[in-house]
Design a protein around this motif. Sequence first.
Motif, PDB file in Angstrom:
ATOM      1  N   SER A 201       0.861  -1.182   0.000  1.00 52.65           N
ATOM      2  CA  SER A 201       0.000   0.000   0.000  1.00 52.65           C
ATOM      3  C   SER A 201       0.896   1.231   0.000  1.00 52.65           C
ATOM      4  O   SER A 201       1.897   1.278   0.712  1.00 52.65           O
ATOM      5  CB  SER A 201      -0.908   0.011   1.236  1.00 52.65           C
ATOM      6  N   GLY A 202       0.537   2.213  -0.806  1.00 51.26           N
ATOM      7  CA  GLY A 202       1.356   3.418  -0.881  1.00 51.26           C
ATOM      8  C   GLY A 202       2.585   3.207  -1.742  1.00 51.26           C
ATOM      9  O   GLY A 202       2.552   2.505  -2.742  1.00 51.26           O
ATOM     10  N   VAL A 229      -1.738   4.559   5.141  1.00 46.00           N
ATOM     11  CA  VAL A 229      -0.987   5.512   4.333  1.00 46.00           C
ATOM     12  C   VAL A 229      -1.608   6.898   4.522  1.00 46.00           C
ATOM     13  O   VAL A 229      -2.812   7.078   4.370  1.00 46.00           O
ATOM     14  CB  VAL A 229      -0.995   5.119   2.844  1.00 46.00           C
ATOM     15  N   ILE A 243       4.148   6.849   4.270  1.00 45.68           N
ATOM     16  CA  ILE A 243       3.958   6.878   2.816  1.00 45.68           C
ATOM     17  C   ILE A 243       3.732   5.486   2.237  1.00 45.68           C
ATOM     18  O   ILE A 243       3.337   5.354   1.077  1.00 45.68           O
ATOM     19  CB  ILE A 243       5.175   7.521   2.127  1.00 45.68           C
ATOM     20  N   GLY A 244       3.992   4.441   3.031  1.00 44.42           N
ATOM     21  CA  GLY A 244       3.833   3.095   2.501  1.00 44.42           C
ATOM     22  C   GLY A 244       3.709   2.047   3.588  1.00 44.42           C
ATOM     23  O   GLY A 244       4.184   2.228   4.707  1.00 44.42           O
TER      24      GLY A 244
END
Length: 486
Positions: A201-202, A229, A243-244
């Motif tokens: 994700s991200g 995220v 961010i991830g």
Amino acid sequence: MFLIYLRRELRRRKKAALVISMGLALGIALVITVNSVSAGMSAAQGKVLESLYGLGTDMTVTKAQTATAASSGAPKFDFDAQSNSSSKKQSSDNVRVQGFQSLASSVVTKVSQQTGVASAVGGLSLNVTKVDGSFTQGQAKSTTGSSSGGGQQGGQGGGNSTAQPQVQGGGANFSVNSYTVFGTDVSNLDLGPLTTSKITSGRTFKAAETNAKVAVVDSAYAKTKKYKVGSTVTISGTKFKIIGIATADSGSSTANLYIPLKQAQTLADSKNKVTTIYVKATDSKKISAVKATIQKNISGTTVTTSSDLASTVSGSLSTASNLATSVGKWLSIAVLIAAFLVAALLTSSAVSRRVREFGTLKALGWKSGRVTRQVMGEAFVNGLLGGALGIALGLAGAYTVTAISPTLSASLGSTSSGGGQGGPGGGGPGQQTASKAIDIALTAPVSVNTIALAVALAVLGGLIAGTFGGWRASRLRPADALRRVE
């Protein structure tokens, strides 16, 4: 003539040919299955080591902690005093370098310049202990009571007295949360522990985010803390934007949070310091030579390779691997030898029952060499047939193991002395202590080399059986055929 006679004799003796072929097939199938399971064990062990090393990493360079350095980092927490009686929230983070003694960032450059080193990156492992809660100030209260004067000096009567003040109420309620943070060199993400995780994700870090307040979170930790995220996480007063979300391929990540290396150095007050240097060699076959070069030219460091760690793997994976190596391979060799001997004896026995046939052929002008070649040809075809059946059975066995995918657990023990926690989440793979078990699903991959080995064994089995049978056939004389005439 040779092929026509060969086909006719094999069709005429189908049962005998099938028995010989099945004997060879069982031995070959066992060899394929054991080799495939052993390959699966090696792959599983590789995943365990990659969970510490990072994909593509051949070795790590660290420096063991001294006793003084290990004992001087006791956590300390400071809270501001409050003068009123209200409940006040308090929070304090203790950020410590974890695992190994710090190395100067210049050592990373020095390592990368050594002969045989393709690239090298540094990382800083941190442990953050967060204490969060509130104090409630108590209230001092005094009580007033009466006393009789019967026992007082001077014969005075009763009177009131004030007791010492007592604190009532108040207290504290705090929670402690400990997690790991790994400072990653975002300019080179091809090395290091983050390479074993997949961003689910991200996104991952950008090369330009060398000093950005951004973080990548392990998926298991994110689920526990309900991070997503775009969420923020605060470390020692500094807010980092997530961010991830990364999911470790091996099932166990090396750290809960990953942040840029410069930010990790700032948080730990360890400017231009790293705990682990991840190294990739130019030639995987010369890792030992590269290790010796680094240890010689950079004193005080410990270089750990994957082979060093392989011996420390314990758990059911290690037990199964030892079983497959020590018992499985020897068992397959024993069965294979037995299959070869049975095939040879059956072929020799078949020749003895064909005395009249071979004697007659010799009387008609067949030379001993031609009779021998005929017997060896039949045995060779039986060997190829056994090889084909063995490959089929071996592939079926390997597929069954892969389909079942039994789960094996593994953990890594200590490979060097010194105080420190293990793993890149704990300083690097050189000192893995009390690490949690990693669950690995076992597979049994069949390689081209394994198939080639099976074909070679089939040919060898046929040649051995044919040699015995041909030797027996070459000794027959035409007169022997007349003795067998009824």
